[in-house]
Design an enzyme around this catalytic site. Structure first.
Site, PDB file in Angstrom:
ATOM      1  N   CYS A  80      41.782  26.916  43.768  1.00 15.29           N
ATOM      2  CA  CYS A  80      42.297  26.251  42.559  1.00 15.29           C
ATOM      3  C   CYS A  80      43.551  26.938  42.049  1.00 15.29           C
ATOM      4  O   CYS A  80      43.546  28.129  41.724  1.00 15.29           O
ATOM      5  CB  CYS A  80      41.222  26.246  41.474  1.00 15.29           C
ATOM      6  SG  CYS A  80      41.795  25.530  39.918  1.00 15.29           S
ATOM      7  N   ARG A  83      43.949  27.985  37.590  1.00 12.12           N
ATOM      8  CA  ARG A  83      42.991  28.884  36.975  1.00 12.12           C
ATOM      9  C   ARG A  83      43.480  29.640  35.744  1.00 12.12           C
ATOM     10  O   ARG A  83      42.723  30.376  35.112  1.00 12.12           O
ATOM     11  CB  ARG A  83      42.464  29.877  38.019  1.00 12.12           C
ATOM     12  CG  ARG A  83      41.455  29.256  38.954  1.00 12.12           C
ATOM     13  CD  ARG A  83      41.001  30.227  40.014  1.00 12.12           C
ATOM     14  NE  ARG A  83      41.948  30.306  41.128  1.00 12.12           N
ATOM     15  CZ  ARG A  83      41.906  31.238  42.065  1.00 12.12           C
ATOM     16  NH1 ARG A  83      41.004  32.193  41.991  1.00 12.12           N
ATOM     17  NH2 ARG A  83      42.774  31.224  43.064  1.00 12.12           N
ATOM     18  N   TRP A 251      42.530  18.582  35.018  1.00 13.93           N
ATOM     19  CA  TRP A 251      43.453  17.456  35.038  1.00 13.93           C
ATOM     20  C   TRP A 251      44.200  17.523  36.361  1.00 13.93           C
ATOM     21  O   TRP A 251      44.126  18.527  37.076  1.00 13.93           O
ATOM     22  CB  TRP A 251      44.412  17.494  33.847  1.00 13.93           C
ATOM     23  CG  TRP A 251      45.142  18.794  33.709  1.00 13.93           C
ATOM     24  CD1 TRP A 251      46.221  19.235  34.428  1.00 13.93           C
ATOM     25  CD2 TRP A 251      44.804  19.868  32.808  1.00 13.93           C
ATOM     26  NE1 TRP A 251      46.580  20.499  34.027  1.00 13.93           N
ATOM     27  CE2 TRP A 251      45.736  20.906  33.028  1.00 13.93           C
ATOM     28  CE3 TRP A 251      43.812  20.039  31.815  1.00 13.93           C
ATOM     29  CZ2 TRP A 251      45.713  22.098  32.311  1.00 13.93           C
ATOM     30  CZ3 TRP A 251      43.795  21.238  31.107  1.00 13.93           C
ATOM     31  CH2 TRP A 251      44.733  22.241  31.352  1.00 13.93           C
ATOM     32  N   GLU A 256      48.388  15.971  44.139  1.00 11.25           N
ATOM     33  CA  GLU A 256      47.048  15.601  44.626  1.00 11.25           C
ATOM     34  C   GLU A 256      46.971  14.103  44.842  1.00 11.25           C
ATOM     35  O   GLU A 256      46.356  13.624  45.791  1.00 11.25           O
ATOM     36  CB  GLU A 256      45.974  16.000  43.608  1.00 11.25           C
ATOM     37  CG  GLU A 256      45.880  17.478  43.349  1.00 11.25           C
ATOM     38  CD  GLU A 256      44.724  17.780  42.404  1.00 11.25           C
ATOM     39  OE1 GLU A 256      44.973  17.933  41.198  1.00 11.25           O
ATOM     40  OE2 GLU A 256      43.574  17.835  42.869  1.00 11.25           O
TER      41      GLU A 256
HETATM   42  N1  ARG Z   1      42.240  16.639  44.929  1.00  6.90           N
HETATM   43  C1  ARG Z   1      41.176  15.924  44.315  1.00  6.90           C
HETATM   44  C2  ARG Z   1      41.593  14.474  44.048  1.00  6.90           C
HETATM   45  O1  ARG Z   1      42.668  14.093  44.375  1.00  6.90           O
HETATM   46  C3  ARG Z   1      40.744  16.571  43.016  1.00  6.90           C
HETATM   47  C4  ARG Z   1      40.356  18.032  43.089  1.00  6.90           C
HETATM   48  C5  ARG Z   1      40.319  18.726  41.747  1.00  6.90           C
HETATM   49  N2  ARG Z   1      41.620  18.699  41.136  1.00  6.90           N
HETATM   50  C6  ARG Z   1      41.909  19.112  39.887  1.00  6.90           C
HETATM   51  N3  ARG Z   1      43.127  18.992  39.457  1.00  6.90           N
HETATM   52  N4  ARG Z   1      40.984  19.670  39.136  1.00  6.90           N
HETATM   53  O2  ARG Z   1      40.888  13.695  43.469  1.00  6.90           O
END
Ligand code: ARG
Length: 389
Positions: A80, A83, A251, A256
């Site tokens: 992560c 953090r 968030w 991602e």
């Molecule tokens: N990578 C994952 C997604 O696209 C989420 C993982 C957790 N990500 C976060 N920003 N807490 O759905």
């Protein structure tokens, strides 16, 4: 064995029959009370916990222990990048919930508490697993995910990663609309009731339509994404006690969604579509059409969330924050486990500070673990750790 899309992570093999390890309990409690002087001396607490473990094979965390333990687990999560905010985690103690109905309504409350704009990190912690006894769980990998379907011509509709899970849900009688962004039902399993499916109410699902700051045609792609990433199938372990149902959210970082969920060939696979709309020369890799499409896709994601007032961070900002976190932790005398392959963003890696250094990978506890069975249930609803032959 390597299953595409489901990489290993360091994981203890959880023995669900074994009693709590008193050494691990002691280690956690000492650290927890040391980091929180207001909890008072640890010795009297250790005596109680040792006796509880001897008598019952487990022990019950106080609200403060549960709360700090969950924060420590986040702090120890080597994959992560977010953090820096570990102390701000809101911990909801849901250990008394038993029925699927109760669990479902608390999961809805979780999503509402996480918010729909100014998001906050939240974890809901349900009952601890008792050694040798069955426990409640959620099969879904996240509370909100989009269904995936393969149509007759072999074309994918929706999130290709969810095809197996979606057909498992269909096997239980669930029917999606067959569109690109159908929110999957929650599959909640309890020892007394087996698996039950629940559709999330609209008020629990904030979504953002994706538009582009410069290209009006982007709207025509009909893209959207949900505001809250909430992992729901990792086991939280604190001081030797296991919480198999402890969904948590933060968030999003834009990449991602823009560089993985939308761009991966085995997810929404949108780079060819975006490149075509941009009129790029896709006849050769060396035109870097993929890279150019990727940047525009990611601009659209960040722009759309910002415009909708939904919290999202970009990879440049978050990299700097992670480096701040490393400095903070060093000052506090703690080491920070980190997995370079996950910390470095999936685009423009070398433009970020986190790229230009190495990290130590360590299995520190409290921790979140993804068990083989949880992977398998989220993949296709089976309990077999690997795909059927
Ligand atoms: N990578 C994952 C997604 O696209 C989420 C993982 C957790 N990500 C976060 N920003 N807490 O759905």
């Amino acid at each position: 064995m390597i299953v595409p899309g489901y990489r290993d992570q360091p994981t203890e093999q959880w023995d669900p029959v074994a009693p709590v390890d008193p050494g691990e309990a002691e280690d956690f409690l000492r650290r927890c009370y040391l980091e929180n002087p207001r909890l008072g001396p640890v010795e009297p607490r250790l005596a109680i916990v040792r006796a509880q473990i001897a008598a019952t094979g487990s022990y019950v965390h106080t609200t403060e222990e549960l709360s700090h333990g969950a924060k420590m687990a986040w702090r120890n999560a080597g994959r992560c990048i977010g953090r820096l905010y570990w102390k701000s985690l809101l911990v909801l103690d849901r250990r008394r919930a038993r029925t699927a109905d109760e669990i479902f309504s608390l999961l809805v409350r979780h999503l509402q508490t996480a918010g729909d704009g100014q998001l906050r990190p939240v974890i809901s912690i349900f009952a601890a697993a008792q050694p040798g006894q069955p426990h409640a769980r959620v099969w879904n990998e996240q509370l909100i995910r989009y269904a995936g379907y393969r149509d007759e011509d072999g074309r994918t509709v929706g999130d290709a990663r969810q095809i197996g899970f979606t057909s498992a849900m269909r096997g239980f009688g669930w029917r999606g609309k067959g569109e690109h962004f159908d929110v999957l039902p929650l599959a909640i399993e309890t020892p007394a009731e087996g698996v039950r499916l629940y559709d999330l109410p609209e008020r629990a699902i904030r979504e953002v339509p994706i538009t582009h700051p410069d290209y009006g045609w982007f709207t025509e792609l009909g893209l959207r994404w949900h505001a809250v990433p909430a992992i729901s199938n990792m086991r939280l372990t604190i001081g030797g006690v296991h919480y198999p149902l402890a969904p948590f959210n933060g968030w999003y970082m834009g990449t991602e969604v823009g560089a993985r969920n939308f761009a991966d060939a085995d997810r929404y696979d949108l780079l060819p579509t975006v490149a075509a709309r941009l009129g790029l020369d896709t006849s050769r890799e060396s035109t870097l059409w993929r890279d150019r499409a990727l940047v525009e896709l990611n601009r659209a994601v960040l722009f759309s969330f910002e415009r909708a007032g939904v919290k999202m961070t970009d990879h440049h900002t978050e990299s700097e924050r992670f480096l701040t976190h490393l400095r903070n932790e060093e000052k506090a005398g703690r080491s920070v486990p980190a997995d370079w392959t996950w910390i470095v963003p999936p685009m423009s890696g070398s433009l970020t500070g986190v790229f230009h250094r190495y990290y130590e990978e360590m299995d520190l506890r409290p921790a979140f673990y993804l068990d083989d069975e949880a992977i398998s249930l989220a993949r296709d609803g089976s309990r077999c750790p690997y795909p059927h032959p």
